[in-house]
Design a protein around this motif. Structure first.
Motif, mmCIF file in Angstrom:
data_model
loop_
_atom_site.group_PDB
_atom_site.id
_atom_site.type_symbol
_atom_site.label_atom_id
_atom_site.label_comp_id
_atom_site.label_asym_id
_atom_site.label_seq_id
_atom_site.Cartn_x
_atom_site.Cartn_y
_atom_site.Cartn_z
ATOM 1 N N LYS A 215 0.842 -1.192 0.000
ATOM 2 C CA LYS A 215 0.000 0.000 0.000
ATOM 3 C C LYS A 215 0.881 1.247 0.000
ATOM 4 O O LYS A 215 2.032 1.212 0.442
ATOM 5 N N ALA A 216 0.327 2.344 -0.479
ATOM 6 C CA ALA A 216 1.105 3.576 -0.577
ATOM 7 C C ALA A 216 1.524 4.060 0.804
ATOM 8 O O ALA A 216 0.697 4.162 1.709
ATOM 9 N N GLN A 252 8.086 1.471 -7.445
ATOM 10 C CA GLN A 252 6.833 1.991 -6.926
ATOM 11 C C GLN A 252 7.128 3.405 -6.442
ATOM 12 O O GLN A 252 8.191 3.655 -5.848
ATOM 13 N N TYR A 268 0.850 3.454 -7.023
ATOM 14 C CA TYR A 268 -0.086 2.743 -6.147
ATOM 15 C C TYR A 268 -1.517 3.003 -6.594
ATOM 16 O O TYR A 268 -2.353 2.091 -6.612
#
Length: 334
Positions: A215-216, A252, A268
């Motif tokens: 998750k971000a 990412q 994300y």
């Protein structure tokens, strides 16, 4: 037929790669000691049957990540996809559309002529197993395998170069290719940095979340003026090789504007990784990531002079002379 690079990886449009040096995102690594192969055709063939053989023997270099020597094909090859897991790994399962990191060797069935090899260059291939992006044979043979595995398989022209072959590499349109893949890692939209958390004790700098669940991470901007110079530091320090200025990376990331905290770009949110050359991004990214270790999460604070200055991308939500803050997970070097 339109020709497509064997190593082509889907690269989503991202703000960091659209300015700076004026180029677009690059495609993925071309680790090979010969001509870069290319997949043929504009539409995918029907799925092959997966069969056990026949397949040639690996006669030397039989350990995982050792450069293999492979014999000529025994007799006529299958007109389907012959696949054998030579070494069964116990790592993560490769899924379709994942990026894989692997060492590989490719040769022609009839002659055992090697036409592709990453072992000698000591630079693993990073490529996305996406339809239309690489050989369809790769996609079918490697999906479902686990990292740590060595996979031996043969690809007839239907799921390789097609009837055109690749004359530049000496591959005819009737040639079946034999591949050995040592699957080192697999990456997808839930991949994160791996390593040791670094101290974040400077109250004048943003604080970045250290979650590694895909998750971000959060970005907390302090109530201070932004720094005038580039800031680059570890949030999580990985144990991979340092990034060089000429490298391409698989990452990412998430970016916000310092003054407002507004998010303007995020892998994300898109649920899709990004890959690009450090020579084709804003200067702050190139300078901030050079020297950092693969596997790390890095905080980068980019002043306007090393970002977009007075010419931000239209519709980006970034105002002129904005300082940008990024959290970047360096997943792989390409």
């Amino acid at each position: 037929m339109r020709r497509r690079s064997l190593f082509l990886a889907a690269v989503p449009a991202s703000l960091v790669a659209l300015a700076g040096c004026g180029g677009n995102s690059s495609d993925s690594s071309t680790a090979s000691d010969g001509a870069s192969p290319s997949a043929s055709g504009t539409s995918a063939p029907p799925p092959p049957k997966i069969v056990d053989g026949p397949l040639p023997a690996i006669t030397a270099g039989t350990g995982f990540d050792q450069k293999p020597t492979v014999a000529k094909g025994p007799g006529d090859p299958s007109d389907q996809l012959a696949v054998k897991t030579v070494i069964a790994g116990g790592g993560a399962t490769v899924a379709e559309n994942d990026y894989i990191q692997a060492n590989y060797l490719a040769q022609i069935w009839d002659t055992a002529k090697v036409v592709g090899n990453s072992y000698d260059q000591k630079t693993p291939l990073v490529a996305q197993l996406a339809q239309g992006g690489v050989f369809e044979g790769w996609r079918y043979a490697l999906t479902g395998k686990k990292t740590g595995s060595r996979v031996l398989f043969s690809v007839p022209p239907t799921w390789g170069y097609g009837s055109d072959g690749n004359p530049q590499a000496g591959i005819k349109g009737t040639d079946t290719l034999v591949f050995v893949f040592d699957l080192q890692a697999t990456f997808n939209a839930k991949s994160s940095a791996k390593g040791s958390e670094a101290a974040q004790d400077d109250a004048a700098l943003p604080k970045i979340g250290t979650n590694t669940d895909g998750k971000a991470p959060s970005i907390e901007i302090p109530d201070t003026d932004p720094p005038k110079k580039l800031v680059s530091g570890y949030v999580i320090e990985g144990d991979g090789e340092p990034v060089k200025a000429e490298n391409s990376l698989l990452v990412q990331y998430k970016g916000v504007v310092w003054n407002t905290g507004k998010e303007f770009d995020s892998t994300y949110q898109r649920k899709q990784l990004a890959s690009f050359s450090l020579q084709q991004v804003v200067k702050g990214w190139a300078q901030g990531l050079t020297g950092k270790k693969v596997g790390s999460r890095v905080l980068i604070v980019i002043p306007p002079a090393l970002g977009y200055g007075d010419n931000p991308p239209a519709g980006s939500g970034i105002e002129k002379d904005s300082t940008m803050v990024f959290t970047v997970d360096i997943l792989a070097k390409m």
